[in-house]
Design a protein around this motif. Structure first.
Motif, PDB file in Angstrom:
ATOM      1  N   ALA A 153      -9.486   4.580  -7.284  1.00  0.00           N
ATOM      2  CA  ALA A 153      -8.240   4.396  -6.535  1.00  0.00           C
ATOM      3  C   ALA A 153      -8.090   2.951  -6.073  1.00  0.00           C
ATOM      4  O   ALA A 153      -6.989   2.384  -6.115  1.00  0.00           O
ATOM      5  CB  ALA A 153      -8.194   5.348  -5.344  1.00  0.00           C
ATOM      6  N   ALA A 154      -9.183   2.324  -5.639  1.00  0.00           N
ATOM      7  CA  ALA A 154      -9.135   0.943  -5.186  1.00  0.00           C
ATOM      8  C   ALA A 154      -8.784   0.008  -6.342  1.00  0.00           C
ATOM      9  O   ALA A 154      -7.981  -0.917  -6.176  1.00  0.00           O
ATOM     10  CB  ALA A 154     -10.474   0.550  -4.570  1.00  0.00           C
TER      11      ALA A 154
ATOM     12  N   ALA B 257      -7.073   0.857  -9.029  1.00  0.00           N
ATOM     13  CA  ALA B 257      -5.676   1.110  -9.378  1.00  0.00           C
ATOM     14  C   ALA B 257      -4.739   0.430  -8.394  1.00  0.00           C
ATOM     15  O   ALA B 257      -3.720  -0.164  -8.777  1.00  0.00           O
ATOM     16  CB  ALA B 257      -5.421   2.615  -9.407  1.00  0.00           C
ATOM     17  N   ALA B 258      -5.072   0.467  -7.108  1.00  0.00           N
ATOM     18  CA  ALA B 258      -4.242  -0.180  -6.097  1.00  0.00           C
ATOM     19  C   ALA B 258      -4.262  -1.696  -6.275  1.00  0.00           C
ATOM     20  O   ALA B 258      -3.225  -2.360  -6.113  1.00  0.00           O
ATOM     21  CB  ALA B 258      -4.721   0.196  -4.700  1.00  0.00           C
ATOM     22  N   GLN B 259      -5.400  -2.240  -6.597  1.00  0.00           N
ATOM     23  CA  GLN B 259      -5.516  -3.689  -6.795  1.00  0.00           C
ATOM     24  C   GLN B 259      -4.712  -4.138  -8.010  1.00  0.00           C
ATOM     25  O   GLN B 259      -4.038  -5.167  -7.960  1.00  0.00           O
ATOM     26  CB  GLN B 259      -6.992  -4.065  -6.951  1.00  0.00           C
ATOM     27  CG  GLN B 259      -7.219  -5.558  -7.044  1.00  0.00           C
ATOM     28  CD  GLN B 259      -8.691  -5.890  -7.203  1.00  0.00           C
ATOM     29  OE1 GLN B 259      -9.490  -5.041  -7.587  1.00  0.00           O
ATOM     30  NE2 GLN B 259      -9.042  -7.121  -6.891  1.00  0.00           N
ATOM     31  N   SER B 260      -4.754  -3.394  -9.096  1.00  0.00           N
ATOM     32  CA  SER B 260      -4.010  -3.776 -10.280  1.00  0.00           C
ATOM     33  C   SER B 260      -2.503  -3.570 -10.071  1.00  0.00           C
ATOM     34  O   SER B 260      -1.701  -4.322 -10.620  1.00  0.00           O
ATOM     35  CB  SER B 260      -4.478  -2.991 -11.506  1.00  0.00           C
ATOM     36  OG  SER B 260      -4.227  -1.608 -11.334  1.00  0.00           O
ATOM     37  N   ALA B 261      -2.111  -2.605  -9.266  1.00  0.00           N
ATOM     38  CA  ALA B 261      -0.714  -2.382  -8.973  1.00  0.00           C
ATOM     39  C   ALA B 261      -0.172  -3.485  -8.059  1.00  0.00           C
ATOM     40  O   ALA B 261       1.008  -3.876  -8.160  1.00  0.00           O
ATOM     41  CB  ALA B 261      -0.497  -1.022  -8.320  1.00  0.00           C
ATOM     42  N   ALA B 262      -1.023  -4.023  -7.184  1.00  0.00           N
ATOM     43  CA  ALA B 262      -0.597  -5.069  -6.262  1.00  0.00           C
ATOM     44  C   ALA B 262      -0.450  -6.402  -6.981  1.00  0.00           C
ATOM     45  O   ALA B 262       0.308  -7.268  -6.532  1.00  0.00           O
ATOM     46  CB  ALA B 262      -1.619  -5.204  -5.133  1.00  0.00           C
ATOM     47  N   SER B 263      -1.126  -6.605  -8.089  1.00  0.00           N
ATOM     48  CA  SER B 263      -1.037  -7.882  -8.791  1.00  0.00           C
ATOM     49  C   SER B 263       0.137  -7.988  -9.670  1.00  0.00           C
ATOM     50  O   SER B 263       0.890  -7.295 -10.053  1.00  0.00           O
ATOM     51  CB  SER B 263      -2.231  -8.174  -9.673  1.00  0.00           C
ATOM     52  OG  SER B 263      -3.360  -7.459  -9.478  1.00  0.00           O
TER      53      SER B 263
END
Length: 108
Positions: free
Chosen positions: A99-100, A102-108
């Motif tokens: 999840a972390a 996925a969240a990091q790649s979505a934020a970039s």
């Protein structure tokens, strides 16, 4: 339990290839290699009582019905090949790590 009814001897040829000879009984092998004992500690119960032969490594199970003996050179070479073989390792990631990421790649 399956009965071990084939005796296989694996050795090296002069050209380095593996020579495999199968026998219906252990008698022809005992005529060439002296029996120095009997196997009494194998985890494969069908191998218990099988002959231990001078100049050969074994007995070893190969499948359900084959008893395998190898020359020391073959045993050493096959063991080295087995040790050198790379196994594909799977890493396990926790759901929090997934999840972390996925969240990091979505934020970039």
């Amino acid at each position: 339990m399956a009965k071990k009814d084939t005796f296989r001897v694996v050795s090296r040829g002069k050209d380095g290839s593996l020579l495999i000879r199968d026998y219906a009984s252990c008698d022809p092998i005992i005529n060439v290699h002296a029996q120095v004992g009997t196997d009494d500690c194998s985890t494969d119960l069908d191998l218990r009582g099988m002959p231990i032969l001078r100049g050969l490594i074994g007995p070893m199970p190969e499948g359900k019905t084959i008893v395998r003996y190898e020359t020391p050179e073959v045993f050493e070479a096959l063991t080295k090949e087995w040790m050198a073989a790379k196994t594909k390792r799977r890493t396990r990631r926790s759901s929090a790590a997934v999840a972390a990421e996925a969240a990091q790649s979505a934020a970039s």
